[in-house]
Design a protein around this motif. Structure first.
Motif, PDB file in Angstrom:
ATOM      1  N   CYS A  87       0.993  -0.801  -0.068  1.00 20.91           N
ATOM      2  CA  CYS A  87      -0.196   0.403   0.308  1.00 20.91           C
ATOM      3  C   CYS A  87       0.564   1.063  -0.002  1.00 20.91           C
ATOM      4  CB  CYS A  87      -1.131  -0.306   1.074  1.00 20.91           C
ATOM      5  SG  CYS A  87      -1.339   1.662   1.276  1.00 20.91           S
ATOM      6  N   LEU A  88       2.257   1.466   0.788  1.00 21.67           N
ATOM      7  CA  LEU A  88       2.596   2.565   0.911  1.00 21.67           C
ATOM      8  C   LEU A  88       3.602   2.544  -0.413  1.00 21.67           C
ATOM      9  CD1 LEU A  88       3.774   1.547   4.066  1.00 21.67           C
ATOM     10  CD2 LEU A  88       2.253   4.404   3.777  1.00 21.67           C
ATOM     11  N   ASP A  93       4.671   5.549  -4.877  1.00 25.18           N
ATOM     12  CA  ASP A  93       5.282   6.366  -6.138  1.00 25.18           C
ATOM     13  C   ASP A  93       4.976   6.691  -6.611  1.00 25.18           C
ATOM     14  OD1 ASP A  93       7.718   4.306  -6.085  1.00 25.18           O
ATOM     15  OD2 ASP A  93       6.391   2.304  -7.062  1.00 25.18           O
ATOM     16  N   ILE A  94       3.200   7.108  -7.052  1.00 23.48           N
ATOM     17  CA  ILE A  94       2.327   7.995  -7.344  1.00 23.48           C
ATOM     18  C   ILE A  94       3.237   9.447  -7.250  1.00 23.48           C
ATOM     19  CG2 ILE A  94       0.567   9.257  -7.204  1.00 23.48           C
ATOM     20  CD1 ILE A  94      -1.236   6.716  -6.839  1.00 23.48           C
ATOM     21  N   ALA A 121      -4.110   1.210  -3.432  1.00 19.62           N
ATOM     22  CA  ALA A 121      -3.441   0.971  -2.301  1.00 19.62           C
ATOM     23  C   ALA A 121      -4.941   1.037  -1.497  1.00 19.62           C
ATOM     24  CB  ALA A 121      -3.358   2.255  -2.538  1.00 19.62           C
ATOM     25  N   PHE A 122      -5.336   1.954  -1.178  1.00 17.89           N
ATOM     26  CA  PHE A 122      -6.476   1.744  -0.717  1.00 17.89           C
ATOM     27  C   PHE A 122      -6.899   0.019  -0.187  1.00 17.89           C
ATOM     28  CE2 PHE A 122      -8.178   6.319  -1.059  1.00 17.89           C
ATOM     29  CZ  PHE A 122      -7.366   6.626  -0.414  1.00 17.89           C
ATOM     30  N   THR A 153       0.875   2.549  10.494  1.00 21.13           N
ATOM     31  CA  THR A 153       0.135   3.342   9.774  1.00 21.13           C
ATOM     32  C   THR A 153       0.476   4.709  10.101  1.00 21.13           C
ATOM     33  OG1 THR A 153      -1.188   1.267   9.224  1.00 21.13           O
ATOM     34  CG2 THR A 153      -1.279   3.659   7.871  1.00 21.13           C
ATOM     35  N   TYR A 154      -0.130   4.978  10.972  1.00 20.58           N
ATOM     36  CA  TYR A 154      -0.427   6.928  11.065  1.00 20.58           C
ATOM     37  C   TYR A 154       1.202   7.221  11.092  1.00 20.58           C
ATOM     38  CZ  TYR A 154      -2.139  11.219  13.232  1.00 20.58           C
ATOM     39  OH  TYR A 154      -2.800  12.137  13.511  1.00 20.58           O
ATOM     40  N   GLN A 155       2.177   6.285  12.078  1.00 23.75           N
ATOM     41  CA  GLN A 155       3.125   7.268  12.297  1.00 23.75           C
ATOM     42  C   GLN A 155       4.222   7.089  10.939  1.00 23.75           C
ATOM     43  OE1 GLN A 155       4.076   4.757  15.258  1.00 23.75           O
ATOM     44  NE2 GLN A 155       4.315   5.576  17.036  1.00 23.75           N
ATOM     45  N   THR A 156       3.987   6.510  10.111  1.00 29.99           N
ATOM     46  CA  THR A 156       4.581   6.072   8.625  1.00 29.99           C
ATOM     47  C   THR A 156       4.056   7.156   7.617  1.00 29.99           C
ATOM     48  OG1 THR A 156       4.918   4.100   8.965  1.00 29.99           O
ATOM     49  CG2 THR A 156       4.913   4.772   6.798  1.00 29.99           C
TER      50      THR A 156
END
Length: 357
Positions: A87-88, A93-94, A121-122, A153-156
């Motif tokens: 997902c990340l 990449d976008i 990704a979602f 996920t939030y931290q990233t």
């Protein structure tokens, strides 16, 4: 059968679970087919280091091989982590307008995909929570798993935001950079997700408690693991930054040698150069860093060489290795199952200094 082959073999079952679920929701056949292509394209070809680390951590803490059921649960968590990574990557990449990933076009660059990749990704991220609910809903640590994934996920995402806003195209003010800012970006963008999360998932799966007493001392294993693994993340990404500048294409594994300079990144190398540069060298950096021009990039690299970035990295690496070695040796360790083991961290210590990207 080696560890990677065994872990890869479980993907067939995990993929089948995901495909069966979306089909059972009554999705149109063409949407189900698209979802399968999304999984196949974005979940294959990676190193799988994060997913494998979940399984290895669980095995080390248990002290013996996992049985088939235990192994599959660990593998599900490993693949959930790989889904987060996919997902990340798709979204990153976008944002970076990248062209290739793992020696093939980025997903959004594939003909007919385009910005549908945002929803893809979602979908990859949402698959994590289907797997967690299916396999762990009735376990006592289900909420802990949910919080680990949500928090990380939030931290990233916060790390990505700091990275992107620090490297805004056209903003060439190097006064905005610092090693402290570099470290903060690393911790949030890389260390929580790539180092702490795999180990914390393995600990959670094997029932490691929030605290326990060992050798007369109270140990808070998650805090101990976090303090060491964030440092590993810092080391890993600083090494990446150095490779981006110094390694030839065959080692970097990309079509071109690194892109940090032309992308105006707040990298370890530029921060070291800024600290060491003479006024004349600083002028060269100010005038050339972040410019999408091979000649400008070459001038920046000349400054990096002149101020001794290579020598500085060699010292940084030696110092970091020694510091990590001391922290690992200080972990209280006994024969008890369900407690933190030094071997978990030694795997990283033995691997990172020897890697080539």
């Amino acid at each position: 059968m080696d560890h990677r082959t065994k872990f890869e073999g479980t993907w067939i079952r995990v993929r089948s679970e995901l495909m069966d679920h979306v089909a059972s929701e009554g999705m149109l056949p063409e949407a189900v087919e698209w979802y399968g292509k999304n999984l196949d394209y974005n979940m294959t070809g990676g190193k799988l280091d994060r997913g494998l680390s979940v399984v290895k951590t669980a095995q080390i803490i248990k002290g013996e091989e996992l049985d088939d059921n235990e192994y599959y649960k660990a593998a599900v968590l490993g693949w959930a982590l790989e889904l987060l990574g996919a997902c990340l990557i798709v979204s990153d990449d976008i944002m970076d307008n990248s062209t290739t990933r793992r020696a093939k076009p980025c997903w959004y660059r594939v003909p007919s995909v385009g910005l549908i990749a945002i929803n893809d990704a979602f979908m990859l991220e949402s698959a994590i929570y289907y797997l967690l609910k299916k396999h762990f809903r009735h376990t006592p640590y289900y909420v802990d798993l949910l919080e680990l994934f949500h928090d990380t996920t939030y931290q990233t995402e916060m790390g990505q935001l700091m990275d992107m806003t620090t490297a805004l195209e056209g903003n060439f003010d190097l006064n905005r950079f610092s090693l402290d800012k570099h470290r903060l970006i690393i911790i949030y963008k890389t260390a929580f997700y790539s180092f702490y999360l795999p180990v914390a998932l393995g600990m959670c799966l094997t029932g490691v408690p929030e605290s326990y007493t060992l050798e007369g001392k109270t140990v808070e294993p998650y805090k101990v693991a976090l303090s060491i693994l964030l440092l590993f993340g810092e080391y890993f990404q600083s090494q990446n930054d150095f490779f981006d500048f110094s390694a030839p294409p065959e080692l970097v594994g990309k079509i071109q040698v690194g892109t940090d300079i032309v992308e105006n990144k707040c990298s370890w190398c530029v921060n070291i150069a800024l600290a060491l540069a003479t006024p004349e060298q600083r002028k060269v950096l100010d005038e050339n860093y972040g410019r999408k021009d091979p000649a400008a990039e070459a001038r920046v690299k000349e400054v990096f060489e002149a101020v001794g970035v290579r020598e500085r990295f060699a010292k940084y690496e030696a110092d970091m290795y020694e510091r990590l070695e001391e922290l690992i040796a200080a972990i209280p360790e006994g024969p008890e199952r369900g407690t933190l083991k030094r071997q978990i961290f030694m795997i990283y210590l033995e691997k990172i200094p020897k890697r080539v990207k």
